[in-house]
Design a protein around this motif. Structure first.
Motif, PDB file in Angstrom:
ATOM      1  N   TYR A 164      20.146  33.905  23.848  1.00 29.41           N
ATOM      2  CA  TYR A 164      20.383  34.455  22.311  1.00 29.41           C
ATOM      3  C   TYR A 164      21.087  33.270  21.623  1.00 29.41           C
ATOM      4  CZ  TYR A 164      18.922  39.004  23.930  1.00 29.41           C
ATOM      5  OH  TYR A 164      18.228  40.005  24.244  1.00 29.41           O
ATOM      6  N   PRO A 165      20.813  33.273  20.364  1.00 25.85           N
ATOM      7  CA  PRO A 165      21.845  31.818  19.608  1.00 25.85           C
ATOM      8  C   PRO A 165      23.053  32.498  19.705  1.00 25.85           C
ATOM      9  CG  PRO A 165      19.738  32.638  18.426  1.00 25.85           C
ATOM     10  CD  PRO A 165      19.888  33.795  19.607  1.00 25.85           C
ATOM     11  N   ALA A 166      24.128  31.527  19.534  1.00 19.97           N
ATOM     12  CA  ALA A 166      25.471  31.746  19.666  1.00 19.97           C
ATOM     13  C   ALA A 166      26.026  32.380  18.557  1.00 19.97           C
ATOM     14  CB  ALA A 166      26.393  30.544  19.723  1.00 19.97           C
ATOM     15  N   ASP A 167      25.332  32.425  17.490  1.00 19.10           N
ATOM     16  CA  ASP A 167      25.591  33.103  16.066  1.00 19.10           C
ATOM     17  C   ASP A 167      24.627  33.991  15.920  1.00 19.10           C
ATOM     18  OD1 ASP A 167      26.550  33.948  13.781  1.00 19.10           O
ATOM     19  OD2 ASP A 167      26.729  32.096  12.778  1.00 19.10           O
ATOM     20  N   THR A 168      24.813  35.140  15.968  1.00 19.11           N
ATOM     21  CA  THR A 168      23.839  36.165  15.572  1.00 19.11           C
ATOM     22  C   THR A 168      24.054  37.124  14.227  1.00 19.11           C
ATOM     23  OG1 THR A 168      24.762  38.130  16.838  1.00 19.11           O
ATOM     24  CG2 THR A 168      23.217  36.754  17.986  1.00 19.11           C
ATOM     25  N   SER A 169      24.925  36.623  13.390  1.00 19.96           N
ATOM     26  CA  SER A 169      25.389  37.277  12.222  1.00 19.96           C
ATOM     27  C   SER A 169      24.575  36.966  10.904  1.00 19.96           C
ATOM     28  CB  SER A 169      26.772  36.646  12.109  1.00 19.96           C
ATOM     29  OG  SER A 169      26.681  35.362  11.501  1.00 19.96           O
ATOM     30  N   LYS A 170      23.521  36.014  10.889  1.00 20.19           N
ATOM     31  CA  LYS A 170      22.731  35.903   9.801  1.00 20.19           C
ATOM     32  C   LYS A 170      21.682  36.595   9.616  1.00 20.19           C
ATOM     33  CE  LYS A 170      23.957  30.944   9.776  1.00 20.19           C
ATOM     34  NZ  LYS A 170      23.528  29.617  10.062  1.00 20.19           N
ATOM     35  N   SER A 171      21.065  37.476  10.523  1.00 24.98           N
ATOM     36  CA  SER A 171      19.810  38.404  10.336  1.00 24.98           C
ATOM     37  C   SER A 171      19.962  39.730  11.093  1.00 24.98           C
ATOM     38  CB  SER A 171      18.678  37.631  10.663  1.00 24.98           C
ATOM     39  OG  SER A 171      17.488  38.570  10.685  1.00 24.98           O
ATOM     40  N   LEU A 172      20.290  40.817  10.289  1.00 30.02           N
ATOM     41  CA  LEU A 172      20.497  42.118  10.563  1.00 30.02           C
ATOM     42  C   LEU A 172      19.115  42.452  11.597  1.00 30.02           C
ATOM     43  CD1 LEU A 172      22.192  44.742  10.992  1.00 30.02           C
ATOM     44  CD2 LEU A 172      21.192  45.399   8.775  1.00 30.02           C
ATOM     45  N   PHE A 173      18.220  42.026  10.636  1.00 28.43           N
ATOM     46  CA  PHE A 173      16.880  42.428  11.399  1.00 28.43           C
ATOM     47  C   PHE A 173      16.543  41.979  12.690  1.00 28.43           C
ATOM     48  CE2 PHE A 173      15.369  42.985   6.643  1.00 28.43           C
ATOM     49  CZ  PHE A 173      15.894  44.093   6.683  1.00 28.43           C
ATOM     50  N   ALA A 174      16.756  40.426  12.768  1.00 26.81           N
ATOM     51  CA  ALA A 174      16.609  39.835  14.126  1.00 26.81           C
ATOM     52  C   ALA A 174      17.419  40.545  15.232  1.00 26.81           C
ATOM     53  CB  ALA A 174      17.114  38.285  14.097  1.00 26.81           C
ATOM     54  N   CYS A 175      18.684  40.722  15.080  1.00 28.41           N
ATOM     55  CA  CYS A 175      19.457  41.445  15.829  1.00 28.41           C
ATOM     56  C   CYS A 175      19.031  42.984  16.162  1.00 28.41           C
ATOM     57  CB  CYS A 175      20.934  41.843  15.381  1.00 28.41           C
ATOM     58  SG  CYS A 175      21.904  40.220  15.107  1.00 28.41           S
ATOM     59  N   ALA A 176      18.233  43.602  15.248  1.00 28.42           N
ATOM     60  CA  ALA A 176      17.625  44.928  15.677  1.00 28.42           C
ATOM     61  C   ALA A 176      16.323  44.836  16.466  1.00 28.42           C
ATOM     62  CB  ALA A 176      17.166  45.372  14.312  1.00 28.42           C
ATOM     63  N   ASP A 177      15.813  43.755  16.504  1.00 31.44           N
ATOM     64  CA  ASP A 177      14.742  43.222  17.404  1.00 31.44           C
ATOM     65  C   ASP A 177      15.179  43.235  18.847  1.00 31.44           C
ATOM     66  OD1 ASP A 177      13.038  43.307  15.652  1.00 31.44           O
ATOM     67  OD2 ASP A 177      12.434  41.097  15.614  1.00 31.44           O
ATOM     68  N   ASN A 192      23.722  45.802  13.631  1.00 25.67           N
ATOM     69  CA  ASN A 192      25.006  45.801  13.120  1.00 25.67           C
ATOM     70  C   ASN A 192      26.145  45.639  14.161  1.00 25.67           C
ATOM     71  OD1 ASN A 192      27.891  47.294  12.069  1.00 25.67           O
ATOM     72  ND2 ASN A 192      27.059  45.639  10.536  1.00 25.67           N
ATOM     73  N   HIS A 193      26.038  46.417  15.261  1.00 23.24           N
ATOM     74  CA  HIS A 193      26.972  46.194  16.463  1.00 23.24           C
ATOM     75  C   HIS A 193      26.911  44.928  17.011  1.00 23.24           C
ATOM     76  CE1 HIS A 193      29.136  47.530  19.995  1.00 23.24           C
ATOM     77  NE2 HIS A 193      28.010  47.828  20.639  1.00 23.24           N
ATOM     78  N   TYR A 194      25.540  44.486  17.288  1.00 29.89           N
ATOM     79  CA  TYR A 194      25.587  43.015  17.742  1.00 29.89           C
ATOM     80  C   TYR A 194      26.217  42.078  16.903  1.00 29.89           C
ATOM     81  CZ  TYR A 194      22.447  45.223  21.404  1.00 29.89           C
ATOM     82  OH  TYR A 194      22.155  45.970  22.328  1.00 29.89           O
ATOM     83  N   GLN A 195      25.851  42.178  15.630  1.00 31.50           N
ATOM     84  CA  GLN A 195      26.093  41.183  14.530  1.00 31.50           C
ATOM     85  C   GLN A 195      27.405  40.940  14.578  1.00 31.50           C
ATOM     86  OE1 GLN A 195      24.562  42.292  11.100  1.00 31.50           O
ATOM     87  NE2 GLN A 195      23.780  40.277  10.615  1.00 31.50           N
ATOM     88  N   CYS A 196      28.489  41.863  14.475  1.00 29.33           N
ATOM     89  CA  CYS A 196      29.934  41.840  14.143  1.00 29.33           C
ATOM     90  C   CYS A 196      30.693  41.700  15.354  1.00 29.33           C
ATOM     91  CB  CYS A 196      30.088  42.838  13.108  1.00 29.33           C
ATOM     92  SG  CYS A 196      30.287  44.631  13.917  1.00 29.33           S
ATOM     93  N   THR A 197      30.229  41.605  16.398  1.00 26.35           N
ATOM     94  CA  THR A 197      31.093  41.583  17.829  1.00 26.35           C
ATOM     95  C   THR A 197      31.959  40.233  17.705  1.00 26.35           C
ATOM     96  OG1 THR A 197      29.553  42.575  18.998  1.00 26.35           O
ATOM     97  CG2 THR A 197      31.154  41.370  20.370  1.00 26.35           C
ATOM     98  N   LYS A 198      33.103  40.608  17.905  1.00 24.80           N
ATOM     99  CA  LYS A 198      34.302  39.460  18.069  1.00 24.80           C
ATOM    100  C   LYS A 198      33.722  38.472  19.254  1.00 24.80           C
ATOM    101  CE  LYS A 198      37.681  39.458  15.088  1.00 24.80           C
ATOM    102  NZ  LYS A 198      37.881  38.153  14.250  1.00 24.80           N
ATOM    103  N   ARG A 199      33.836  37.135  18.772  1.00 22.50           N
ATOM    104  CA  ARG A 199      33.258  36.211  20.209  1.00 22.50           C
ATOM    105  C   ARG A 199      34.281  35.325  20.344  1.00 22.50           C
ATOM    106  NH1 ARG A 199      28.100  36.887  20.721  1.00 22.50           N
ATOM    107  NH2 ARG A 199      26.899  37.862  19.184  1.00 22.50           N
ATOM    108  N   ALA A 200      35.023  35.918  21.527  1.00 24.64           N
ATOM    109  CA  ALA A 200      36.468  35.084  22.013  1.00 24.64           C
ATOM    110  C   ALA A 200      36.086  33.597  22.261  1.00 24.64           C
ATOM    111  CB  ALA A 200      36.709  35.748  23.322  1.00 24.64           C
ATOM    112  N   ILE A 201      34.606  33.148  22.600  1.00 24.41           N
ATOM    113  CA  ILE A 201      34.355  31.706  22.857  1.00 24.41           C
ATOM    114  C   ILE A 201      34.782  31.037  21.526  1.00 24.41           C
ATOM    115  CG2 ILE A 201      31.968  32.146  22.228  1.00 24.41           C
ATOM    116  CD1 ILE A 201      31.386  30.284  24.513  1.00 24.41           C
TER     117      ILE A 201
END
Length: 354
Positions: A233-246, A283-292
């Protein structure tokens, strides 16, 4: 660190401790459990010579929250509309204030969950922790914030992998649920200083621990990674809620991983019924804090992004566009699903009242 009373606060209180890192040979027979290994492959977000992390597990109570939203929103619509229509003469006869107050109270009680979920989708406040297993550094990095202190910012934690005490903790409120818990204790007092809750109830916790230990303690070719299931998955998943829903559908095998538009009919059928729940998971995937992304963790990483010994399904051009919000197939599909979902909800209310 504040802990729930039913979790261990001292190392002697562990419920069912299992082998600690490097203290015993890894039971490789656990890695032959096909169903659990396939699940872990689908949940693996990143795996490379330097770090491993899983997609943040969502708990059963998220589904309960979605049910709460639908049930109470539906009941609010039905009851309030029926009261207004049937008792219009009663309302006009001098009880308008009481009726308005009743309506406000019902709105607060019944529609607050729906409003909060829409607020969460817009605000994108992180509410789950993601753990990074740093192989070369032999550390685990994560963010922590007590659930009840939602206004407090997340605090970065970094612990030594060798100090971990794994424990199988059975939830006293759900006997069928036994997650893997990782504790770190003060070596002198035995008091728990860190509690890592992986909280994935869909996999055998012993298999999950064997999987983690194999990654952290063994050569790459010993980790059972299958490119059919494990995706980059891309490192940044915050730009599309729909892509994360997929992601939900791709992990279930309903959608192809390349976002090419296949499997549309099944997505329309399933997504139109539980669209809100799937968007909430997204949204849960989208907003996860990424320690990396934190500087203190990033400086621990040494991998340059080349020559990954673990077989990972590469990200496609269509998937990149989807996560940037520019894949029209993904966007149009989810807009239609939301419209169908709203239409079904309106039809149910009208049919109930007719």
């Amino acid at each position: 660190m504040q802990l729930r009373n039913d979790f261990a606060q001292h190392i002697s209180e562990l419920h069912n401790p299992i082998d600690r890192p490097y203290t015993a040979s890894i039971d490789k027979s656990l890695l032959k459990n096909t169903e659990d290994i396939e699940h872990l492959n689908k949940e693996t977000h990143d795996v490379n010579p330097d770090y491993l992390t899983f997609l943040p597990a969502y708990f059963w109570y998220f589904y309960f929250a979605i049910g709460w939203v639908y049930f109470f929103s539906y009941m609010f619509s039905v009851v309030f509309i029926l009261l207004f229509i049937i008792n219009i003469d009663f309302v006009l006869s001098g009880f308008t204030i009481w009726f308005v107050l009743l309506g406000i109270l019902m709105f607060i009680v019944f529609c607050t969950p729906l409003i909060l979920i829409f607020y969460q989708i817009i605000a994108k406040k992180p509410f789950r922790t993601q753990y990074y297993f740093l192989k070369k550094e032999q550390k685990i990095a994560y963010y922590y914030r007590p659930l009840w202190k939602f206004r407090q910012p997340y605090e970065l934690k970094i612990v030594d992998y060798k100090d971990v005490h794994p424990d199988l903790h059975q939830d006293p409120y759900n006997r069928a649920y036994t997650p893997l818990n990782l504790y770190v204790a003060d070596p002198e007092t035995g008091d728990i200083t860190h509690h890592l809750k992986l909280e994935d109830y869909r996999v055998n916790p012993r298999v999950q621990w064997a999987f983690i230990r194999t990654y952290m303690e063994s050569p790459a070719d010993e980790l059972p990674i299958d490119a059919k299931f494990c995706e980059a998955y891309p490192a940044d998943t915050s730009k599309s809620l729909f892509a994360c829903a997929d992601i939900v559908y791709r992990k279930s095998g309903i959608l192809p991983s390349n976002h090419s538009g296949g499997g549309q009919i099944m997505v329309f059928i399933i997504g139109s019924i539980i669209a809100l729940g799937n968007l909430f998971q997204a949204n849960h995937y989208q907003c996860t804090k990424r320690a990396i992304l934190h500087p203190d963790v990033q400086k621990l990483l040494t991998w340059d992004g080349q020559d990954n010994p673990y077989p990972i399904q590469p990200i496609t051009d269509e998937a990149k566009l989807a996560f940037e919000g520019r894949n029209w197939e993904v966007n149009v599909r989810w807009v239609c699903i939301i419209l169908i979902n709203a239409g079904l909800f309106a039809w149910a209310v009208v049919a109930y009242n007719s």
